[in-house]
Design a protein around this motif. Structure first.
Motif, PDB file in Angstrom:
ATOM      1  N   MET A 138     -49.779 -18.841   1.310  1.00 32.06           N
ATOM      2  CA  MET A 138     -50.096 -17.672   2.142  1.00 32.06           C
ATOM      3  C   MET A 138     -49.939 -18.008   3.623  1.00 32.06           C
ATOM      4  SD  MET A 138     -53.476 -16.184   0.220  1.00 32.06           S
ATOM      5  CE  MET A 138     -53.522 -15.945  -1.562  1.00 32.06           C
ATOM      6  N   LEU A 139     -50.372 -19.183   4.012  1.00 29.61           N
ATOM      7  CA  LEU A 139     -50.256 -19.573   5.422  1.00 29.61           C
ATOM      8  C   LEU A 139     -48.790 -19.721   5.822  1.00 29.61           C
ATOM      9  CD1 LEU A 139     -51.978 -20.185   7.862  1.00 29.61           C
ATOM     10  CD2 LEU A 139     -52.113 -22.556   7.139  1.00 29.61           C
ATOM     11  N   GLY A 140     -47.972 -20.314   4.940  1.00 32.03           N
ATOM     12  CA  GLY A 140     -46.545 -20.397   5.218  1.00 32.03           C
ATOM     13  C   GLY A 140     -45.896 -19.023   5.258  1.00 32.03           C
ATOM     14  N   ALA A 141     -46.373 -18.106   4.394  1.00 29.21           N
ATOM     15  CA  ALA A 141     -45.844 -16.743   4.397  1.00 29.21           C
ATOM     16  C   ALA A 141     -46.131 -16.045   5.721  1.00 29.21           C
ATOM     17  CB  ALA A 141     -46.449 -15.948   3.236  1.00 29.21           C
ATOM     18  N   ILE A 142     -47.303 -16.277   6.298  1.00 26.35           N
ATOM     19  CA  ILE A 142     -47.644 -15.674   7.590  1.00 26.35           C
ATOM     20  C   ILE A 142     -46.680 -16.159   8.671  1.00 26.35           C
ATOM     21  CG2 ILE A 142     -49.375 -15.761   9.439  1.00 26.35           C
ATOM     22  CD1 ILE A 142     -51.523 -15.456   7.320  1.00 26.35           C
ATOM     23  N   VAL A 143     -46.422 -17.462   8.706  1.00 24.77           N
ATOM     24  CA  VAL A 143     -45.498 -18.002   9.711  1.00 24.77           C
ATOM     25  C   VAL A 143     -44.110 -17.385   9.538  1.00 24.77           C
ATOM     26  CG1 VAL A 143     -44.397 -20.099  10.559  1.00 24.77           C
ATOM     27  CG2 VAL A 143     -46.803 -20.154   9.889  1.00 24.77           C
ATOM     28  N   ALA A 144     -43.639 -17.307   8.286  1.00 21.21           N
ATOM     29  CA  ALA A 144     -42.290 -16.787   8.031  1.00 21.21           C
ATOM     30  C   ALA A 144     -42.181 -15.304   8.355  1.00 21.21           C
ATOM     31  CB  ALA A 144     -41.920 -17.039   6.569  1.00 21.21           C
ATOM     32  N   LEU A 145     -43.162 -14.511   7.955  1.00 24.83           N
ATOM     33  CA  LEU A 145     -43.089 -13.059   8.172  1.00 24.83           C
ATOM     34  C   LEU A 145     -43.241 -12.703   9.645  1.00 24.83           C
ATOM     35  CD1 LEU A 145     -45.076 -11.713   5.075  1.00 24.83           C
ATOM     36  CD2 LEU A 145     -42.602 -11.870   5.393  1.00 24.83           C
ATOM     37  N   THR A 146     -44.096 -13.419  10.372  1.00 33.78           N
ATOM     38  CA  THR A 146     -44.192 -13.168  11.815  1.00 33.78           C
ATOM     39  C   THR A 146     -42.881 -13.551  12.514  1.00 33.78           C
ATOM     40  OG1 THR A 146     -45.266 -15.344  12.076  1.00 33.78           O
ATOM     41  CG2 THR A 146     -46.695 -13.415  11.953  1.00 33.78           C
ATOM     42  N   TYR A 147     -42.234 -14.602  12.032  1.00 33.06           N
ATOM     43  CA  TYR A 147     -40.917 -14.986  12.558  1.00 33.06           C
ATOM     44  C   TYR A 147     -39.908 -13.857  12.334  1.00 33.06           C
ATOM     45  CZ  TYR A 147     -36.334 -17.318  12.438  1.00 33.06           C
ATOM     46  OH  TYR A 147     -35.012 -17.654  12.617  1.00 33.06           O
ATOM     47  N   ARG A 148     -39.910 -13.276  11.144  1.00 37.69           N
ATOM     48  CA  ARG A 148     -38.983 -12.186  10.851  1.00 37.69           C
ATOM     49  C   ARG A 148     -39.269 -10.956  11.708  1.00 37.69           C
ATOM     50  NH1 ARG A 148     -38.985 -11.297   4.492  1.00 37.69           N
ATOM     51  NH2 ARG A 148     -37.741  -9.492   5.177  1.00 37.69           N
ATOM     52  N   VAL A 149     -40.546 -10.656  11.925  1.00 41.92           N
ATOM     53  CA  VAL A 149     -40.901  -9.502  12.764  1.00 41.92           C
ATOM     54  C   VAL A 149     -40.412  -9.712  14.191  1.00 41.92           C
ATOM     55  CG1 VAL A 149     -42.830  -8.226  13.778  1.00 41.92           C
ATOM     56  CG2 VAL A 149     -42.866  -8.813  11.350  1.00 41.92           C
ATOM     57  N   LYS A 150     -40.605 -10.924  14.723  1.00 44.99           N
ATOM     58  CA  LYS A 150     -40.158 -11.204  16.089  1.00 44.99           C
ATOM     59  C   LYS A 150     -38.642 -11.114  16.200  1.00 44.99           C
ATOM     60  CE  LYS A 150     -44.075 -14.186  17.282  1.00 44.99           C
ATOM     61  NZ  LYS A 150     -44.510 -15.574  17.581  1.00 44.99           N
ATOM     62  N   LYS A 151     -37.922 -11.658  15.231  1.00 42.35           N
ATOM     63  CA  LYS A 151     -36.464 -11.587  15.251  1.00 42.35           C
ATOM     64  C   LYS A 151     -35.979 -10.142  15.183  1.00 42.35           C
ATOM     65  CE  LYS A 151     -35.143 -15.863  15.556  1.00 42.35           C
ATOM     66  NZ  LYS A 151     -34.325 -16.329  16.703  1.00 42.35           N
ATOM     67  N   MET A 152     -36.642  -9.339  14.374  1.00 39.85           N
ATOM     68  CA  MET A 152     -36.257  -7.935  14.241  1.00 39.85           C
ATOM     69  C   MET A 152     -36.484  -7.185  15.542  1.00 39.85           C
ATOM     70  SD  MET A 152     -37.643  -5.154  11.455  1.00 39.85           S
ATOM     71  CE  MET A 152     -37.137  -6.246  10.116  1.00 39.85           C
ATOM     72  N   ASN A 153     -37.598  -7.444  16.200  1.00 40.58           N
ATOM     73  CA  ASN A 153     -37.873  -6.767  17.462  1.00 40.58           C
ATOM     74  C   ASN A 153     -36.939  -7.238  18.566  1.00 40.58           C
ATOM     75  OD1 ASN A 153     -40.522  -4.940  17.475  1.00 40.58           O
ATOM     76  ND2 ASN A 153     -40.867  -6.600  16.038  1.00 40.58           N
ATOM     77  N   GLU A 154     -36.573  -8.522  18.546  1.00 37.58           N
ATOM     78  CA  GLU A 154     -35.597  -9.011  19.529  1.00 37.58           C
ATOM     79  C   GLU A 154     -34.244  -8.348  19.316  1.00 37.58           C
ATOM     80  OE1 GLU A 154     -35.527 -13.215  19.094  1.00 37.58           O
ATOM     81  OE2 GLU A 154     -37.538 -13.520  19.939  1.00 37.58           O
ATOM     82  N   ALA A 155     -33.846  -8.194  18.049  1.00 35.99           N
ATOM     83  CA  ALA A 155     -32.566  -7.546  17.756  1.00 35.99           C
ATOM     84  C   ALA A 155     -32.589  -6.076  18.171  1.00 35.99           C
ATOM     85  CB  ALA A 155     -32.259  -7.666  16.263  1.00 35.99           C
ATOM     86  N   ASN A 156     -33.721  -5.407  17.943  1.00 41.74           N
ATOM     87  CA  ASN A 156     -33.834  -4.003  18.350  1.00 41.74           C
ATOM     88  C   ASN A 156     -33.788  -3.860  19.866  1.00 41.74           C
ATOM     89  OD1 ASN A 156     -34.037  -3.228  15.678  1.00 41.74           O
ATOM     90  ND2 ASN A 156     -36.275  -3.223  15.680  1.00 41.74           N
ATOM     91  N   ALA A 157     -34.423  -4.826  20.560  1.00 44.16           N
ATOM     92  CA  ALA A 157     -34.423  -4.771  22.019  1.00 44.16           C
ATOM     93  C   ALA A 157     -33.017  -4.969  22.576  1.00 44.16           C
ATOM     94  CB  ALA A 157     -35.371  -5.824  22.581  1.00 44.16           C
ATOM     95  N   VAL A 158     -32.250  -5.880  21.960  1.00 43.43           N
ATOM     96  CA  VAL A 158     -30.869  -6.106  22.401  1.00 43.43           C
ATOM     97  C   VAL A 158     -30.013  -4.888  22.100  1.00 43.43           C
ATOM     98  CG1 VAL A 158     -28.798  -7.488  21.997  1.00 43.43           C
ATOM     99  CG2 VAL A 158     -31.024  -8.606  22.184  1.00 43.43           C
ATOM    100  N   GLY A 159     -30.229  -4.270  20.923  1.00 48.30           N
ATOM    101  CA  GLY A 159     -29.456  -3.092  20.562  1.00 48.30           C
ATOM    102  C   GLY A 159     -29.748  -1.895  21.442  1.00 48.30           C
ATOM    103  N   ALA A 160     -31.007  -1.815  21.903  1.00 44.37           N
ATOM    104  CA  ALA A 160     -31.364  -0.696  22.782  1.00 44.37           C
ATOM    105  C   ALA A 160     -30.730  -0.864  24.155  1.00 44.37           C
ATOM    106  CB  ALA A 160     -32.876  -0.604  22.906  1.00 44.37           C
TER     107      ALA A 160
END
Length: 559
Positions: free
Chosen positions: A537-559
């Protein structure tokens, strides 16, 4: 042969190019045991095709003789020790084998041939065995460690992880990007592993502590690292959640079966090669009961009723999340039916911590969900109403746990649980002087022996995992361990409220709730069989927060 034919053959022979002559190399000759003359060392070309500096100059003959003699003496002495110690103390003598294996993995050349794809099926098989296979049913050979199903699966899985890290630059880069996405998690994890390593210097039973140390690195640290990588794979988080709840259903089925038979279904059917001789296991097979009331407690596949309650209590947050999500209707109905089922099993286990975990899941989930709703829908009054009313709601729930008779007995215990509660106070009183006298700990795996508390049956035992952390790793190790999990809970909750992740990424909410429940439960439970699940579960938190940050960075670049 005619003159004409001879003339023709002579012409053909004359046209043939002459054979190259054999050039004799001017190389120094040496006798059979003579000294070889020094040869020039090959130099690397400008394009770097040759591995420059890989070949070392040869040693002198005297050094070679000394090296071979030392190697022969080591092998002979090791063989003599093995002959004298085997089979009673065989484990320390086979230690060079895994060390040589690690050295072999380390020197492998880089490339993209690492077996990364094998991690996922082995990881899921490890999780299935963790929940659905009794860990006390194992191949028990004399004088050797138990060969459990977890070790059979976990050993190759960790070996493949090391191969991937050693071989694949792409895997190393990806794993480092995930771990370094939060500036604190990997530092706290590394610091705690260092504390575990340092604690080996304080133990009075090095072999016992070393075995405990290896188990922790395989079942906790390695599982955390693998989880950080695998949960970045799309859909893996949902598959893991469905597997957890499906295994929970099977877990409950075996608990109900045990209740119907009044014993574990497989007790009389374990082959002798898988049966471990232990007084504690014989007592468990006979049925565990609370002494004050004499009613047998259900434990299902777990090693104790408390382990059952912890496992089901941690799963409640995921069932609640699926019920409130926008998934398939059948899946939501199954998740809704799961909640009363685990409540019934927890009652059959007579474990207060299970009720605490179940109520904690509902309270923590309600708080984070309300904050998320307030952030996502500013026009709705539901979110702010729940958030502002939450202190009163929490206080009412806490007061009810003291006032309502059945709820009070379920959470805080009554007369039947009084001895258990008193034992926990006595253990803390016995532990504090020894914690303060050894602020760096007594060594991993030494807590129970150093505290010296014994139950009425005469066995050394502890009830709180926090005592174990303080006794084994000292005050600093205790703070690092707590900080590791608190940081995970914080980033999961913060990401959920701030970025409002949807779909699979919204699993950050039940993950944060489950880890919060884990910290509460560990104050009264010392057992560790479910800890690999928590590190997942702790590793899942690190991985999912990483994915959320990457997604928001990609959205910011696309905007």
């Amino acid at each position: 042969m005619s003159a004409r034919a001879k003339s023709k053959a002579a012409v053909v022979k004359a046209d043939k190019p002459p054979k190259p002559g054999r050039v004799k190399e001017d190389r120094p000759r040496r006798a059979l045991f003579g000294r070889r003359t020094a040869e020039p060392r090959p130099t690397a070309p400008a394009d770097g095709a040759l591995i420059a500096g890989y070949r070392k100059p040869g040693m002198s003959r005297n050094k070679q003789i000394m090296l071979y003699a030392a190697l022969a003496a080591t092998c002979i002495s090791w063989g003599v020790m093995f002959g004298l110690a085997a089979p009673f103390k065989i484990m320390p003598l086979i230690a060079p084998i895994p060390l040589m294996l690690l050295l072999l993995i380390w020197v492998l050349p880089d490339g993209e041939y690492a077996p990364v794809g094998a991690l996922e099926p082995l990881f899921l098989a490890f999780m299935t065995a963790l929940i659905l296979w009794p860990n006390y049913i194992a191949v028990a050979l004399p004088y050797l460690p138990w060969l459990t199903l977890l070790r059979i699966i976990g050993g190759p899985m960790v070996l493949i992880l090391l191969l991937c890290i050693s071989i694949s630059p792409r895997f190393r880069t990806k794993l480092w990007d995930i771990l370094s996405s939060d500036p604190w998690i990997w530092k706290l994890a590394l610091a705690f592993v260092v504390m575990q390593t340092v604690s080996l210097g304080f133990t009075e039973r090095f072999s016992l502590s070393l075995n405990e140390y290896i188990v922790h690195q395989l079942n906790h640290t390695a599982i955390f690292v693998i989880s950080c990588y695998l949960f970045t794979i799309p859909t893996f988080g949902m598959r893991w959640t469905y597997l957890y709840l499906s295994a929970g259903y099977i877990f409950c089925f075996f608990g109900l079966w045990q209740k119907a038979l009044d014993k574990l279904p497989w007790v009389d059917h374990i082959p002798s090669i898988f049966k471990i001789e232990s007084d504690l296991l014989e007592m468990m097979f006979a049925g565990l009961a609370r002494a004050a009331i004499g009613v047998k407690r259900v434990q299902s596949i777990a090693t104790s009723p408390l382990g059952l309650a912890e496992l089901l209590g941690l799963s409640s947050a995921f069932a609640l999340h699926i019920v409130l999500s926008r998934g398939h209707l059948v899946v939501r109905i199954l998740a809704a039916a799961y909640l009363p089922l685990i409540l019934y099993l927890i009652i059959l286990s007579d474990s207060r911590l299970g009720i605490v975990a179940l109520m904690g899941a509902m309270l923590f989930y309600t708080l984070i969900w309300s904050l998320r709703r307030w952030t996502s829908d500013r026009q709705s009054l539901l979110g702010p109403t729940l958030v502002l009313a939450y202190p009163a709601f929490f206080a009412a729930a806490l007061a009810a746990s003291f006032v309502v008779g059945r709820l009070r007995n379920a959470m805080w215990g009554g007369g039947a649980e009084a001895s258990s509660t008193q034992s926990r106070f006595v253990q803390w009183e016995m532990a504090w002087p020894k914690i303060l006298s050894h602020p760096l700990g007594h060594g991993i795996g030494r807590a129970a022996a150093e505290v010296g508390f014994r139950n009425p049956a005469g066995r050394g035992t502890l009830d709180s995992y926090y005592i174990v952390l303080l006794m084994d790793y000292g005050i600093l190790g205790f703070l690092l361990y707590l900080g590791f999990f608190i940081r995970g809970i914080w980033i999961a909750g913060q990401t959920t409220v701030r970025y409002l992740p949807q779909g699979e990424l919204s699993l950050l909410l039940p993950l944060a709730v489950a880890l919060g429940n884990f910290l509460v439960v560990k104050s009264v439970l010392v057992l560790e069989p479910n800890h690999p699940l928590v590190f997942m579960m702790l590793g899942a938190i690190v991985a999912l927060t990483y994915r959320v940050k990457k997604m928001n960075e990609a959205n910011a670049v696309g905007a």
